[in-house]
Design a protein around this motif. Sequence first.
Motif, PDB file in Angstrom:
ATOM      1  N   THR A  68       0.833  -1.200   0.000  1.00  0.00           N
ATOM      2  CA  THR A  68       0.000   0.000   0.000  1.00  0.00           C
ATOM      3  C   THR A  68       0.872   1.257   0.000  1.00  0.00           C
ATOM      4  O   THR A  68       0.468   2.309   0.481  1.00  0.00           O
ATOM      5  N   ARG A  69       2.065   1.140  -0.600  1.00  0.00           N
ATOM      6  CA  ARG A  69       2.999   2.273  -0.635  1.00  0.00           C
ATOM      7  C   ARG A  69       3.045   2.986  -1.980  1.00  0.00           C
ATOM      8  O   ARG A  69       3.698   4.025  -2.096  1.00  0.00           O
ATOM      9  N   CYS A  70       2.377   2.436  -3.001  1.00  0.00           N
ATOM     10  CA  CYS A  70       2.300   3.075  -4.314  1.00  0.00           C
ATOM     11  C   CYS A  70       1.216   2.371  -5.128  1.00  0.00           C
ATOM     12  O   CYS A  70       0.735   1.308  -4.747  1.00  0.00           O
ATOM     13  N   ALA A  71       0.853   2.974  -6.257  1.00  0.00           N
ATOM     14  CA  ALA A  71      -0.175   2.397  -7.138  1.00  0.00           C
ATOM     15  C   ALA A  71       0.478   1.591  -8.256  1.00  0.00           C
ATOM     16  O   ALA A  71       1.505   1.989  -8.808  1.00  0.00           O
ATOM     17  N   LEU A  72      -0.145   0.484  -8.600  1.00  0.00           N
ATOM     18  CA  LEU A  72       0.345  -0.358  -9.692  1.00  0.00           C
ATOM     19  C   LEU A  72      -0.420  -0.141 -10.991  1.00  0.00           C
ATOM     20  O   LEU A  72      -0.039  -0.673 -12.031  1.00  0.00           O
ATOM     21  N   MET A  73      -1.497   0.647 -10.925  1.00  0.00           N
ATOM     22  CA  MET A  73      -2.286   0.934 -12.123  1.00  0.00           C
ATOM     23  C   MET A  73      -2.984   2.266 -11.946  1.00  0.00           C
ATOM     24  O   MET A  73      -3.456   2.583 -10.852  1.00  0.00           O
ATOM     25  N   GLY A  74      -3.041   3.024 -13.045  1.00  0.00           N
ATOM     26  CA  GLY A  74      -3.759   4.285 -13.064  1.00  0.00           C
ATOM     27  C   GLY A  74      -4.558   4.419 -14.336  1.00  0.00           C
ATOM     28  O   GLY A  74      -4.809   3.433 -15.038  1.00  0.00           O
ATOM     29  N   ASP A  75      -4.939   5.646 -14.664  1.00  0.00           N
ATOM     30  CA  ASP A  75      -5.811   5.872 -15.810  1.00  0.00           C
ATOM     31  C   ASP A  75      -5.198   5.464 -17.139  1.00  0.00           C
ATOM     32  O   ASP A  75      -5.872   4.852 -17.974  1.00  0.00           O
ATOM     33  N   PRO A 105     -15.003   1.045 -19.100  1.00  0.00           N
ATOM     34  CA  PRO A 105     -15.726  -0.230 -19.166  1.00  0.00           C
ATOM     35  C   PRO A 105     -14.772  -1.403 -18.918  1.00  0.00           C
ATOM     36  O   PRO A 105     -14.503  -2.221 -19.795  1.00  0.00           O
ATOM     37  N   LEU A 106     -14.263  -1.466 -17.713  1.00  0.00           N
ATOM     38  CA  LEU A 106     -13.247  -2.437 -17.324  1.00  0.00           C
ATOM     39  C   LEU A 106     -13.487  -2.824 -15.882  1.00  0.00           C
ATOM     40  O   LEU A 106     -13.803  -1.962 -15.051  1.00  0.00           O
ATOM     41  N   GLY A 107     -13.346  -4.087 -15.561  1.00  0.00           N
ATOM     42  CA  GLY A 107     -13.385  -4.510 -14.184  1.00  0.00           C
ATOM     43  C   GLY A 107     -12.048  -4.215 -13.528  1.00  0.00           C
ATOM     44  O   GLY A 107     -11.012  -4.596 -14.064  1.00  0.00           O
ATOM     45  N   VAL A 108     -12.062  -3.523 -12.410  1.00  0.00           N
ATOM     46  CA  VAL A 108     -10.835  -3.233 -11.666  1.00  0.00           C
ATOM     47  C   VAL A 108     -11.126  -3.457 -10.197  1.00  0.00           C
ATOM     48  O   VAL A 108     -11.966  -2.782  -9.607  1.00  0.00           O
ATOM     49  N   LYS A 109     -10.425  -4.414  -9.614  1.00  0.00           N
ATOM     50  CA  LYS A 109     -10.537  -4.658  -8.176  1.00  0.00           C
ATOM     51  C   LYS A 109      -9.130  -4.555  -7.593  1.00  0.00           C
ATOM     52  O   LYS A 109      -8.180  -5.111  -8.140  1.00  0.00           O
ATOM     53  N   ALA A 110      -9.025  -3.834  -6.493  1.00  0.00           N
ATOM     54  CA  ALA A 110      -7.743  -3.645  -5.825  1.00  0.00           C
ATOM     55  C   ALA A 110      -7.996  -3.432  -4.342  1.00  0.00           C
ATOM     56  O   ALA A 110      -9.144  -3.287  -3.904  1.00  0.00           O
ATOM     57  N   LEU A 111      -6.914  -3.391  -3.572  1.00  0.00           N
ATOM     58  CA  LEU A 111      -7.038  -3.221  -2.132  1.00  0.00           C
ATOM     59  C   LEU A 111      -7.399  -1.804  -1.725  1.00  0.00           C
ATOM     60  O   LEU A 111      -8.202  -1.601  -0.828  1.00  0.00           O
ATOM     61  N   ALA A 112      -6.775  -0.822  -2.378  1.00  0.00           N
ATOM     62  CA  ALA A 112      -6.922   0.564  -1.926  1.00  0.00           C
ATOM     63  C   ALA A 112      -6.450   1.517  -3.016  1.00  0.00           C
ATOM     64  O   ALA A 112      -6.048   1.097  -4.098  1.00  0.00           O
ATOM     65  N   VAL A 113      -6.455   2.794  -2.657  1.00  0.00           N
ATOM     66  CA  VAL A 113      -6.014   3.868  -3.544  1.00  0.00           C
ATOM     67  C   VAL A 113      -4.748   4.490  -2.964  1.00  0.00           C
ATOM     68  O   VAL A 113      -4.631   4.650  -1.737  1.00  0.00           O
ATOM     69  N   HIS A 114      -3.815   4.835  -3.843  1.00  0.00           N
ATOM     70  CA  HIS A 114      -2.608   5.544  -3.425  1.00  0.00           C
ATOM     71  C   HIS A 114      -2.203   6.499  -4.543  1.00  0.00           C
ATOM     72  O   HIS A 114      -2.168   6.095  -5.701  1.00  0.00           O
ATOM     73  N   PRO A 115      -1.900   7.755  -4.240  1.00  0.00           N
ATOM     74  CA  PRO A 115      -1.589   8.713  -5.296  1.00  0.00           C
ATOM     75  C   PRO A 115      -0.203   8.563  -5.923  1.00  0.00           C
ATOM     76  O   PRO A 115       0.038   9.067  -7.021  1.00  0.00           O
ATOM     77  N   LYS A 116       0.709   7.878  -5.262  1.00  0.00           N
ATOM     78  CA  LYS A 116       2.086   7.770  -5.746  1.00  0.00           C
ATOM     79  C   LYS A 116       2.218   6.701  -6.821  1.00  0.00           C
ATOM     80  O   LYS A 116       1.687   5.596  -6.676  1.00  0.00           O
TER      81      LYS A 116
END
Length: 158
Positions: A68-75, A105-116
Amino acid sequence: MHFLTTDLCDDNDDVRVLEPLFRDFGDARRFAGRIVTLKLFEDNSLVRETLTETGNGRVLVVDGGGSTRCALMGDQIGELAVANSWAGVVIYGCVRDTVVLSSLPLGVKALAVHPKKSLKRGEGQRDIPVSFAGVTFHPGEWLYADEDGIIVSSRALL
């Protein structure tokens, strides 16, 4: 695609159910497809690389170590997944750019949000068994996700 994970669980004793750790971030709340796996840590290079391929309705399962220290996917990566016909992405880690992701129109499931954003070292492994949320995922298996949860099967259920 019409199915309910609750009905699939009732009708199939051999499905594996993920622990309820994940939040929805894409516009497609219900998605399913054959699994492609990645194992990496705080480096999304392989996520981008994999989603540049034609998805043919597959689901990318990313074992990001639960970081939970950075994001692995964004827009941008989400838009790439849509353009290449991926059904969804399940990330054992974080995402960002959630306003845009929620419109795709995509399924996206993740643990949380992180701006980095993540690092870009080109590290990780693809198409190996990965384990998280109480389930081991094998490449080529089937994943079904909806508002009630995520399940995995060694065979197509629909």
